[in-house]
Scaffold this active site. Structure first.
Site, PDB file in Angstrom:
ATOM      1  CG  ASP A 184      -3.823  15.382   1.424  1.00  0.00           C
ATOM      2  OD1 ASP A 184      -4.893  14.785   1.630  1.00  0.00           O
ATOM      3  OD2 ASP A 184      -2.728  14.808   1.305  1.00  0.00           O
ATOM      4  CG  MET A 186      -4.134   8.336  -8.100  1.00  0.00           C
ATOM      5  SD  MET A 186      -2.417   8.722  -7.762  1.00  0.00           S
ATOM      6  CE  MET A 186      -1.780   7.143  -7.250  1.00  0.00           C
ATOM      7  CE  LYS A 190       0.358  15.392  -2.217  1.00  0.00           C
ATOM      8  NZ  LYS A 190       1.281  14.357  -2.537  1.00  0.00           N
TER       9      LYS A 190
HETATM   10  N1  SAH Z   1      -2.562   6.548   0.373  1.00  0.00           N
HETATM   11  C1  SAH Z   1      -3.882   6.421  -0.212  1.00  0.00           C
HETATM   12  C2  SAH Z   1      -3.859   6.578  -1.719  1.00  0.00           C
HETATM   13  C3  SAH Z   1      -3.568   7.997  -2.170  1.00  0.00           C
HETATM   14  S1  SAH Z   1      -3.538   8.157  -3.914  1.00  0.00           S
HETATM   15  C4  SAH Z   1      -4.482   5.076   0.205  1.00  0.00           C
HETATM   16  O1  SAH Z   1      -3.773   4.215   0.745  1.00  0.00           O
HETATM   17  O2  SAH Z   1      -5.694   4.890   0.024  1.00  0.00           O
HETATM   18  C5  SAH Z   1      -5.146   8.845  -4.231  1.00  0.00           C
HETATM   19  C6  SAH Z   1      -6.050   7.790  -4.827  1.00  0.00           C
HETATM   20  O3  SAH Z   1      -6.539   6.923  -3.809  1.00  0.00           O
HETATM   21  C7  SAH Z   1      -7.283   8.351  -5.500  1.00  0.00           C
HETATM   22  O4  SAH Z   1      -7.024   8.776  -6.824  1.00  0.00           O
HETATM   23  C8  SAH Z   1      -8.190   7.134  -5.491  1.00  0.00           C
HETATM   24  O5  SAH Z   1      -7.825   6.210  -6.493  1.00  0.00           O
HETATM   25  C9  SAH Z   1      -7.855   6.508  -4.142  1.00  0.00           C
HETATM   26  N2  SAH Z   1      -8.766   6.959  -3.069  1.00  0.00           N
HETATM   27  C10 SAH Z   1      -8.443   7.707  -1.999  1.00  0.00           C
HETATM   28  N3  SAH Z   1      -9.527   7.885  -1.211  1.00  0.00           N
HETATM   29  C11 SAH Z   1     -10.547   7.224  -1.793  1.00  0.00           C
HETATM   30  C12 SAH Z   1     -11.918   7.015  -1.470  1.00  0.00           C
HETATM   31  N4  SAH Z   1     -12.464   7.522  -0.362  1.00  0.00           N
HETATM   32  N5  SAH Z   1     -12.678   6.275  -2.327  1.00  0.00           N
HETATM   33  C13 SAH Z   1     -12.146   5.736  -3.439  1.00  0.00           C
HETATM   34  N6  SAH Z   1     -10.855   5.906  -3.792  1.00  0.00           N
HETATM   35  C14 SAH Z   1     -10.069   6.630  -2.990  1.00  0.00           C
END
Ligand code: SAH
Length: 250
Positions: free
Chosen positions: A35, A170, A57
């Site tokens: 995604d 998020m 997504k």
């Molecule tokens: N499974 C992922 C989370 C997915 S939900 C994990 O463990 O990181 C998606 C959220 O993750 C985004 O809205 C943001 O809050 C965070 N996120 C994902 N990638 C990010 C990044 N590179 N920098 C900052 N926040 C990030």
């Protein structure tokens, strides 16, 4: 060939933050589902013969998109393929892993889950933000700004307490709601807040503020997704708050 689902945690983006197991599995896949949050250099680890499919997504209609992903997954597993589903961060942290695992269970496919560096910990490392601290922060909590029921926010004020560091996923669109919920419960307005945007990527950015300016500064600085919000409430800040209240009452 027997059907297999590998849910792979890809960390915050950079391919060199993948585990060795994750990069091996990506190389073995027949079908790679990825995604928006997965970086192109991670995809380069897949075999040139593997099919790579973007399954979207962004923000918004996550429900419908998840239904489409579930459908693609079912079809591929029924065909006996090895599906490697790439997830940003760790698959078990806000990754909707349960739905995809349930499909594999239903189809009696083999399941493997490979952990990854979750966004909060990648952001913490990149910015030298300790999420626990011997004298000040005893607990580390992760929560979300966005719950499945849009009318029911998580109970943030029960999480942000003295001695706790809370990482909000998020949460950009909910900055004002988080700020007001916490301040209404007496969390001091001066405690520090940090947004870490695009952690692990070349455009990574840190926006430091304080609770009583959280929403204003997020808007002024144009904080945007993906971002993690850290609110660290050290024990000493609570002690300071208490003595100020006592001095006022005296
Ligand atoms: N499974 C992922 C989370 C997915 S939900 C994990 O463990 O990181 C998606 C959220 O993750 C985004 O809205 C943001 O809050 C965070 N996120 C994902 N990638 C990010 C990044 N590179 N920098 C900052 N926040 C990030």
């Amino acid at each position: 060939m027997s059907a297999k689902l590998s849910l792979i945690g890809c960390g915050p983006g950079a391919a060199d933050l993948l585990t060795i197991r994750a990069s091996r599995r990506i190389g073995e896949a027949d079908l790679v589902l990825f995604d928006r949050l997965v970086e192109p250099d991670v995809l380069e680890l897949a075999s040139p013969l593997a099919e790579k499919r973007y399954v979207g997504k962004g923000c918004g209609d996550g429900g419908r998109q998840q239904a489409d992903i579930n459908c693609i997954l079912k079809e591929a597993l029924r065909d006996g393929r090895h599906v490697v589903r790439l997830k940003s961060g760790d698959p078990m942290v806000f990754g909707r892993a349960a739905e995809e695992v349930a499909i594999a269970v239903e189809l009696e496919a083999e399941i493997e889950i490979v952990p990854g560096v979750t966004a909060a910990l990648a952001a913490a490392a990149e910015n030298a933000i300790t999420v626990t601290e011997r004298m000040e922060l005893q607990s580390f909590v992760v929560t979300t700004g966005k719950s499945a029921d849009p009318n029911k926010d998580p109970d943030w004020s029960n999480l942000v307490k003295p001695g706790v560091c809370v990482a909000f996923y998020m949460s950009v669109a909910q900055a004002w709601r988080i700020q007001t919920a916490l301040m209404a419960k007496g969390v001091p307005g001066h405690i520090a807040t940090d947004w870490i945007e695009n952690s692990g990527r070349p455009n990574a950015r840190r926006v430091t503020s304080r609770l009583d300016r959280l929403a204003l500064d997020a808007r002024k600085q144009g904080v945007s997704n993906p971002a993690i919000l850290f609110i660290r409430y050290p024990l000493s800040a609570a002690a300071g708050q208490l003595s100020a209240q006592q001095a006022e009452q005296a």
